[in-house]
Design an enzyme around this catalytic site. Structure first.
Site, PDB file in Angstrom:
ATOM      1  CG  HIS A  44      -2.362  -1.020   0.676  1.00 31.02           C
ATOM      2  ND1 HIS A  44      -2.535  -2.321   1.877  1.00 31.02           N
ATOM      3  CD2 HIS A  44      -2.839  -1.333  -0.118  1.00 31.02           C
ATOM      4  CE1 HIS A  44      -3.035  -2.816   1.791  1.00 31.02           C
ATOM      5  NE2 HIS A  44      -3.769  -2.557   0.364  1.00 31.02           N
ATOM      6  CG  ASP A  65      -5.544  -2.221  -4.425  1.00 31.24           C
ATOM      7  OD1 ASP A  65      -6.285  -2.070  -3.292  1.00 31.24           O
ATOM      8  OD2 ASP A  65      -4.658  -3.573  -4.691  1.00 31.24           O
TER       9      ASP A  65
HETATM   10  N1  SAM Z   1      -3.752  -5.829  -3.291  1.00 33.35           N
HETATM   11  C1  SAM Z   1      -4.004  -7.523  -3.566  1.00 33.35           C
HETATM   12  C2  SAM Z   1      -3.434  -7.759  -4.752  1.00 33.35           C
HETATM   13  O1  SAM Z   1      -2.818  -7.486  -4.554  1.00 33.35           O
HETATM   14  O2  SAM Z   1      -3.774  -8.765  -4.985  1.00 33.35           O
HETATM   15  C3  SAM Z   1      -5.934  -5.814  -4.353  1.00 33.35           C
HETATM   16  C4  SAM Z   1      -6.627  -5.657  -3.078  1.00 33.35           C
HETATM   17  S1  SAM Z   1      -7.967  -4.934  -3.001  1.00 33.35           S
HETATM   18  C5  SAM Z   1      -8.852  -6.725  -2.687  1.00 33.35           C
HETATM   19  C6  SAM Z   1      -8.435  -5.888  -4.926  1.00 33.35           C
HETATM   20  C7  SAM Z   1      -9.921  -5.527  -5.416  1.00 33.35           C
HETATM   21  O3  SAM Z   1      -9.839  -5.531  -6.591  1.00 33.35           O
HETATM   22  C8  SAM Z   1     -11.234  -6.866  -4.526  1.00 33.35           C
HETATM   23  O4  SAM Z   1     -11.947  -6.343  -3.630  1.00 33.35           O
HETATM   24  C9  SAM Z   1     -11.749  -6.989  -5.776  1.00 33.35           C
HETATM   25  O5  SAM Z   1     -13.649  -7.233  -5.365  1.00 33.35           O
HETATM   26  C10 SAM Z   1     -12.117  -5.529  -6.953  1.00 33.35           C
HETATM   27  N2  SAM Z   1     -11.928  -5.533  -7.668  1.00 33.35           N
HETATM   28  C11 SAM Z   1     -11.647  -6.691  -8.830  1.00 33.35           C
HETATM   29  N3  SAM Z   1     -12.343  -7.089 -10.059  1.00 33.35           N
HETATM   30  C12 SAM Z   1     -13.052  -5.230 -10.558  1.00 33.35           C
HETATM   31  C13 SAM Z   1     -13.476  -4.698 -11.449  1.00 33.35           C
HETATM   32  N4  SAM Z   1     -13.227  -5.349 -12.347  1.00 33.35           N
HETATM   33  N5  SAM Z   1     -13.887  -3.410 -11.034  1.00 33.35           N
HETATM   34  C14 SAM Z   1     -14.062  -2.487  -9.759  1.00 33.35           C
HETATM   35  N6  SAM Z   1     -13.252  -4.000  -8.425  1.00 33.35           N
HETATM   36  C15 SAM Z   1     -12.844  -4.395  -8.667  1.00 33.35           C
END
Ligand code: SAM
Length: 286
Positions: free
Chosen positions: A62, A155
């Site tokens: 982060h 992210d």
């Molecule tokens: N730091 C982590 C990593 O590198 O794998 C990622 C953390 S964060 C939890 C990733 C987030 O992206 C998830 O909560 C997921 O639901 C979200 N996400 C995945 N696809 C997405 C999309 N198309 N639009 C918005 N959010 C999305």
């Protein structure tokens, strides 16, 4: 009785972490969500069986995805975070008093709800008045934005499942359009070490290079991620990540970090020869 969480990093390699207990398990419209407590990594979040973040090493990810672009952009006011439903990027962003507005676009409201309840160490800044939460697909959201942001932080999860669309040419092209004329986009850019991750990393980089005049990668050591060697993309319409960093200004902010420093910032862009090679056929010389 021993309990372990295991994640396959390749068909032949897995990371196993001894767990004390499973704190939460559920399934949203988009993915399975699990939270565990462990003696070594503390509390950690898993989506569809993939490690997202751990209490012990999330600060690395982060801090690096947030402070690198903000040490370069001289007047970032409007920020878009795509993904990031755990809140860790938001926690780092609100440390900048001159940021005026942050849109967080997280497809899965359940992730944010679970993180607010079980991961207070990352989900601690959602209520900052500058933050607007949008629970929708980042791919669709960014289609409707033009010249609206100084910085976009992607992210996301990995390039499959809900995250797949966030690694496409269309998405990067729309991020370019949504950024102001001196905007920066950083993204979690996978890893160069294992074959499948390296292909995803190279494919994403090629697509970013096709959308931005400046596109570099930088690295960090994240123990809980596959191979520990993790990359971030730095795509920019104007500023160069090394020539345009303002160390004096950033250090004067007095933001306390456990991993990021403006010296490490510079070192992070000096990547191993095999990674240079992996990406060189798609990078602009500059
Ligand atoms: N730091 C982590 C990593 O590198 O794998 C990622 C953390 S964060 C939890 C990733 C987030 O992206 C998830 O909560 C997921 O639901 C979200 N996400 C995945 N696809 C997405 C999309 N198309 N639009 C918005 N959010 C999305």
């Amino acid at each position: 009785m021993e309990y372990w969480f295991s994640e396959m990093h390749t068909p032949n390699v897995k990371l196993s972490i001894r767990v004390d207990k499973q704190v939460y398990s559920g399934r949203s419209e988009f993915q399975r969500i699990d939270v565990f407590d462990s003696p070594e990594f503390g509390r950690f979040l898993v989506l569809d069986g993939y490690m997202m973040l751990t209490e012990k090493d999330e600060f690395i990810y982060h801090e690096m995805i947030t402070h690198v672009p903000l040490a370069v952009h001289p007047h970032a006011k409007d920020i878009l975070v795509i993904g990031g439903g755990d809140g860790g990027v938001i926690r780092e962003l609100v440390k900048y008093g001159d940021i005026e507005h942050i849109d967080l676009v997280e497809i899965d409201e359940e992730v944010t709800r679970v993180c607010r309840e079980y991961l207070p160490f990352t989900a601690c800044a959602f209520d900052d008045p500058r933050v607007s939460l949008h629970f929708e697909d980042g791919l669709k959201f960014v289609r409707t934005r033009k010249d609206a942001y100084d910085l976009i932080i992607v992210d996301s999860t990995d390039p499959f499942g809900p995250g797949e669309g966030l690694f496409t040419r269309e998405f990067y092209g729309n991020c370019y359009k949504a950024l102001r004329e001196d905007g920066i986009m950083v993204n979690q850019h996978e890893s160069p070490f294992y074959a499948e991750d390296a292909i995803a990393c190279q494919r994403a980089h090629k697509r970013i290079v096709e959308s931005f005049p400046k596109a570099k990668v930088y690295q960090a050591h994240i123990p809980s991620y596959p191979s520990g060697h993790w990359l971030f993309g730095f795509a920019s319409k104007k500023y160069h990540p090394l020539r345009d960093i303002d160390e004096k200004k950033w250090n004067a902010r007095g933001i306390k970090c456990k991993y990021y420093t403006t010296t490490l910032h510079k070192g992070a862009f000096y990547i191993p020869a095999y990674v240079e090679e992996l990406l060189s056929n798609v990078e602009h010389a500059d």
